[in-house]
Design a protein around this motif. Structure first.
Motif, short mmCIF file in Angstrom:
data_model
loop_
_atom_site.label_atom_id
_atom_site.label_comp_id
_atom_site.label_asym_id
_atom_site.label_seq_id
_atom_site.Cartn_x
_atom_site.Cartn_y
_atom_site.Cartn_z
N LEU A 79 3.78 0.05 4.46
CA LEU A 79 5.07 0.43 4.55
C LEU A 79 5.88 -1.08 5.04
CD1 LEU A 79 5.21 3.04 7.13
CD2 LEU A 79 6.00 3.36 4.95
N LYS A 80 4.80 -2.24 5.68
CA LYS A 80 5.01 -3.65 5.39
C LYS A 80 5.46 -3.91 4.03
CE LYS A 80 4.67 -8.08 7.71
NZ LYS A 80 3.72 -8.58 8.13
N GLU A 81 4.61 -4.11 3.50
CA GLU A 81 4.28 -4.61 2.24
C GLU A 81 4.50 -4.47 0.78
OE1 GLU A 81 3.32 -7.84 1.62
OE2 GLU A 81 2.01 -7.49 3.69
N ARG A 82 5.07 -2.79 0.55
CA ARG A 82 5.33 -2.12 -0.30
C ARG A 82 5.06 -2.65 -1.56
NH1 ARG A 82 8.34 1.98 1.81
NH2 ARG A 82 9.58 1.78 2.95
N PRO A 83 3.47 -2.38 -1.92
CA PRO A 83 2.89 -2.56 -3.03
C PRO A 83 3.54 -1.27 -4.18
CG PRO A 83 1.56 -1.37 -1.29
CD PRO A 83 2.72 -1.49 -1.32
N ALA A 84 3.61 -2.07 -5.59
CA ALA A 84 3.96 -1.47 -6.78
C ALA A 84 2.72 -0.04 -6.69
CB ALA A 84 4.12 -1.79 -7.97
N LEU A 100 -3.26 7.16 1.22
CA LEU A 100 -1.81 7.24 2.14
C LEU A 100 -1.31 6.91 0.76
CD1 LEU A 100 -3.11 5.39 4.99
CD2 LEU A 100 -1.75 7.56 5.27
N GLY A 101 -1.72 6.50 -0.39
CA GLY A 101 -0.95 6.04 -1.25
C GLY A 101 -0.09 6.79 -1.75
N LYS A 102 -0.46 7.60 -2.24
CA LYS A 102 -0.60 8.83 -3.32
C LYS A 102 0.28 10.08 -1.73
CE LYS A 102 -1.23 10.65 -6.38
NZ LYS A 102 -0.39 10.27 -8.16
N LEU A 103 0.61 9.72 -0.80
CA LEU A 103 1.65 10.70 -0.34
C LEU A 103 3.33 9.12 -0.43
CD1 LEU A 103 -0.13 11.43 3.28
CD2 LEU A 103 0.28 12.69 1.41
N LEU A 104 2.76 8.63 -0.19
CA LEU A 104 4.04 7.62 -1.04
C LEU A 104 4.16 7.13 -1.79
CD1 LEU A 104 2.90 5.31 2.41
CD2 LEU A 104 4.41 7.05 2.15
N ARG A 105 3.80 7.92 -2.84
CA ARG A 105 3.73 7.60 -4.48
C ARG A 105 3.78 6.77 -4.90
NH1 ARG A 105 8.66 12.50 -5.07
NH2 ARG A 105 7.62 13.56 -4.12
N ILE A 106 2.74 6.33 -3.94
CA ILE A 106 1.91 4.40 -4.55
C ILE A 106 1.15 4.56 -6.13
CG2 ILE A 106 1.32 2.40 -4.64
CD1 ILE A 106 2.47 2.68 -1.20
N ARG A 107 1.20 4.27 -6.79
CA ARG A 107 0.15 3.90 -8.09
C ARG A 107 -0.85 3.80 -7.19
NH1 ARG A 107 0.76 6.48 -12.60
NH2 ARG A 107 -1.13 4.78 -13.59
N THR A 108 -2.14 4.35 -7.72
CA THR A 108 -3.81 4.40 -7.55
C THR A 108 -4.52 4.04 -9.03
OG1 THR A 108 -3.76 6.29 -6.75
CG2 THR A 108 -3.04 5.25 -5.35
#
Length: 154
Positions: A79-84, A100-108
């Motif tokens: 949440l702090k860094e907001r990585p792509a 967690l990345g998947k839940l936040l729709r961050i590419r993994t």
């Protein structure tokens, strides 16, 4: 202002960390790297070769109770860094980050450890369907579709 997309690189210490830093060394020109790993050797938000480095709680199959503090720390970093994107070589802290990345729709991206020569790691099997890209470092473990082989790190 840094125009490069941010990439969170997270792993367990030891061999996972060595493999992760070798992968990331080739990504420095294209991404703003932020690292996270369990360690008592540095303070939170320290640096790793000029990159931000977060300390997180270590977790393993032997101490599953640590999943909660680890997950909360990783969530705060995300949440702090907001990585792509998130990249990990394992083990449990990386699996937590991928989930967690998947839940936040961050590419993994998951790069299974080279130590897993006979089968995909336990953490890898847990998040295999969640990772956008799942790589093995052993050609015979690749299925050519969901588990890909693109070479070895070491």
């Amino acid at each position: 202002m840094n125009a490069k997309p941010k990439l969170l690189a997270i792993s367990s210490p030891g061999g996972h960390w060595i493999q992760l830093t070798r992968v990331c060394a080739r990504l420095e020109d294209r991404y703003q790297l932020v690292y996270a790993m369990p360690s008592t050797r540095f303070n939170a938000a320290a640096t790793h070769q000029g990159h931000k480095l977060y300390s997180i709680t270590d977790v393993s199959a032997d101490d599953k109770w640590r999943l909660i503090p680890c997950a909360l720390q990783v969530l705060w970093i995300l949440l702090k860094e907001r990585p792509a994107a998130i990249i990990s070589t394992g083990a449990a802290p990386g699996a937590v980050a991928i989930g967690l990345g998947k839940l936040l729709r961050i590419r993994t991206i998951w790069v299974d450890s080279i130590a897993n020569v006979r089968q995909i790691s336990r953490a890898g099997r847990l998040i295999q369907r969640q990772a956008d890209v799942f790589l093995t470092q052993w050609e015979h473990l690749s299925d050519g579709q969901q588990v890909l082989f693109k070479g070895a790190v070491l």
